[in-house]
Design a protein around this motif. Structure first.
Motif, PDB file in Angstrom:
ATOM      1  N   MET A   1     -22.583 -16.775   3.873  1.00  0.00           N
ATOM      2  CA  MET A   1     -23.046 -15.506   2.884  1.00  0.00           C
ATOM      3  C   MET A   1     -22.852 -15.791   1.083  1.00  0.00           C
ATOM      4  N   ASP A   2     -24.499 -14.924   0.741  1.00  0.00           N
ATOM      5  CA  ASP A   2     -24.933 -15.287   0.316  1.00  0.00           C
ATOM      6  C   ASP A   2     -23.687 -15.075  -0.914  1.00  0.00           C
ATOM      7  N   SER A   3     -24.493 -15.331  -2.546  1.00  0.00           N
ATOM      8  CA  SER A   3     -23.845 -15.022  -3.662  1.00  0.00           C
ATOM      9  C   SER A   3     -23.212 -13.982  -3.803  1.00  0.00           C
ATOM     10  N   SER A   4     -24.385 -12.938  -3.801  1.00  0.00           N
ATOM     11  CA  SER A   4     -23.635 -10.900  -4.016  1.00  0.00           C
ATOM     12  C   SER A   4     -22.837 -10.518  -3.104  1.00  0.00           C
ATOM     13  N   ALA A   5     -22.717 -11.215  -1.932  1.00  0.00           N
ATOM     14  CA  ALA A   5     -22.080 -10.415  -0.886  1.00  0.00           C
ATOM     15  C   ALA A   5     -20.488 -11.497  -0.888  1.00  0.00           C
ATOM     16  N   LEU A   6     -20.302 -12.604  -1.332  1.00  0.00           N
ATOM     17  CA  LEU A   6     -19.486 -13.462  -1.843  1.00  0.00           C
ATOM     18  C   LEU A   6     -18.581 -12.662  -3.161  1.00  0.00           C
ATOM     19  N   ARG A   7     -19.489 -12.443  -3.710  1.00  0.00           N
ATOM     20  CA  ARG A   7     -19.077 -11.777  -5.398  1.00  0.00           C
ATOM     21  C   ARG A   7     -18.455 -10.391  -5.342  1.00  0.00           C
ATOM     22  N   THR A   8     -18.788  -9.683  -4.526  1.00  0.00           N
ATOM     23  CA  THR A   8     -18.526  -8.432  -4.141  1.00  0.00           C
ATOM     24  C   THR A   8     -17.633  -8.645  -3.316  1.00  0.00           C
ATOM     25  N   LYS A   9     -17.218  -9.845  -2.155  1.00  0.00           N
ATOM     26  CA  LYS A   9     -16.160  -9.737  -1.281  1.00  0.00           C
ATOM     27  C   LYS A   9     -15.065 -10.595  -2.065  1.00  0.00           C
ATOM     28  N   ILE A  10     -14.690 -11.255  -2.937  1.00  0.00           N
ATOM     29  CA  ILE A  10     -13.958 -11.789  -4.285  1.00  0.00           C
ATOM     30  C   ILE A  10     -13.591 -10.789  -4.711  1.00  0.00           C
ATOM     31  N   ILE A  11     -13.774  -9.323  -5.734  1.00  0.00           N
ATOM     32  CA  ILE A  11     -13.827  -8.558  -6.304  1.00  0.00           C
ATOM     33  C   ILE A  11     -12.990  -7.266  -5.471  1.00  0.00           C
ATOM     34  N   ASP A  12     -13.059  -7.296  -4.137  1.00  0.00           N
ATOM     35  CA  ASP A  12     -11.962  -6.287  -3.102  1.00  0.00           C
ATOM     36  C   ASP A  12     -10.473  -7.390  -3.383  1.00  0.00           C
ATOM     37  N   LEU A  13     -11.415  -8.495  -2.922  1.00  0.00           N
ATOM     38  CA  LEU A  13      -9.552  -9.600  -2.776  1.00  0.00           C
ATOM     39  C   LEU A  13      -8.854  -9.620  -4.155  1.00  0.00           C
ATOM     40  N   VAL A  14      -9.513  -9.398  -5.445  1.00  0.00           N
ATOM     41  CA  VAL A  14      -8.874  -9.421  -6.538  1.00  0.00           C
ATOM     42  C   VAL A  14      -8.344  -8.100  -6.846  1.00  0.00           C
ATOM     43  N   ILE A  15      -8.898  -6.842  -6.488  1.00  0.00           N
ATOM     44  CA  ILE A  15      -7.948  -6.244  -6.079  1.00  0.00           C
ATOM     45  C   ILE A  15      -7.446  -5.671  -5.603  1.00  0.00           C
ATOM     46  N   ALA A  16      -6.781  -6.254  -4.055  1.00  0.00           N
ATOM     47  CA  ALA A  16      -5.717  -6.334  -3.173  1.00  0.00           C
ATOM     48  C   ALA A  16      -4.893  -7.042  -3.841  1.00  0.00           C
ATOM     49  N   ALA A  17      -5.052  -8.513  -4.592  1.00  0.00           N
ATOM     50  CA  ALA A  17      -4.032  -9.173  -5.189  1.00  0.00           C
ATOM     51  C   ALA A  17      -3.166  -8.537  -6.127  1.00  0.00           C
ATOM     52  N   GLY A  18      -4.049  -7.625  -6.953  1.00  0.00           N
ATOM     53  CA  GLY A  18      -3.757  -7.109  -8.214  1.00  0.00           C
ATOM     54  C   GLY A  18      -2.339  -6.332  -8.466  1.00  0.00           C
ATOM     55  N   ASP A  19      -2.054  -6.510  -6.598  1.00  0.00           N
ATOM     56  CA  ASP A  19      -1.242  -5.101  -5.804  1.00  0.00           C
ATOM     57  C   ASP A  19      -1.562  -3.627  -6.491  1.00  0.00           C
ATOM     58  N   GLY A  20      -2.431  -3.287  -6.710  1.00  0.00           N
ATOM     59  CA  GLY A  20      -2.415  -1.935  -6.826  1.00  0.00           C
ATOM     60  C   GLY A  20      -2.651  -1.202  -9.152  1.00  0.00           C
ATOM     61  N   SER A  21      -2.483  -2.540  -9.009  1.00  0.00           N
ATOM     62  CA  SER A  21      -2.304  -2.644 -11.096  1.00  0.00           C
ATOM     63  C   SER A  21      -3.877  -3.203 -11.507  1.00  0.00           C
ATOM     64  N   VAL A  22      -4.956  -3.350 -10.429  1.00  0.00           N
ATOM     65  CA  VAL A  22      -6.153  -3.366 -10.903  1.00  0.00           C
ATOM     66  C   VAL A  22      -7.236  -2.755  -9.766  1.00  0.00           C
ATOM     67  N   THR A  23      -8.392  -1.614 -10.421  1.00  0.00           N
ATOM     68  CA  THR A  23      -9.229  -1.107  -9.775  1.00  0.00           C
ATOM     69  C   THR A  23     -10.523  -1.949 -10.238  1.00  0.00           C
ATOM     70  N   PRO A  24     -11.524  -0.883  -9.243  1.00  0.00           N
ATOM     71  CA  PRO A  24     -12.417  -1.350  -9.605  1.00  0.00           C
ATOM     72  C   PRO A  24     -13.086  -1.090 -10.860  1.00  0.00           C
ATOM     73  N   ALA A  25     -13.036  -0.230 -11.291  1.00  0.00           N
ATOM     74  CA  ALA A  25     -13.581   0.561 -12.915  1.00  0.00           C
ATOM     75  C   ALA A  25     -11.943   0.031 -13.556  1.00  0.00           C
ATOM     76  N   ASP A  26     -11.308  -0.024 -13.570  1.00  0.00           N
ATOM     77  CA  ASP A  26     -10.558  -1.307 -14.822  1.00  0.00           C
ATOM     78  C   ASP A  26     -11.389  -2.701 -15.003  1.00  0.00           C
TER      79      ASP A  26
END
Length: 87
Positions: A1-26
């Motif tokens: 996985m390249d760094s850009s794809a990994l960064r996107t994956k981590i953003i998705d995981l951050v949002i999921a781990a935030g349990d609804g309190s974090v959005t991409p816009a936030d």
């Protein structure tokens, strides 16, 4: 996985781990700072667990907090292969 794809994956995981309190816009508005979006200790633990399960990289929850402050620092940590408490 390249760094850009990994960064996107981590953003998705951050949002999921935030349990609804974090959005991409936030995240974007906060400069992708987890602290600035009010990430909780439970969210951090969920994120670490998710990264281990989804990406296969062990992250030590006792590692220096600097590794977990932003999307970019978490991505760099994962690209480096994870970290122990002395990282």
């Amino acid at each position: 996985m390249d760094s850009s794809a990994l960064r996107t994956k981590i953003i998705d995981l951050v949002i999921a781990a935030g349990d609804g309190s974090v959005t991409p816009a936030d995240l974007a508005a906060a400069g992708y700072s987890l602290r600035d979006v009010g990430y909780t200790s439970l969210s951090y633990m969920r994120l670490i667990d998710s990264i281990e399960n989804e990406v296969g990289v062990y992250l030590d929850p006792e590692a220096a907090i600097e590794h977990y402050e932003t999307i970019d620092s978490v991505t760099a940590l994962v690209l480096a292969g994870g970290a122990g408490a002395d990282a």
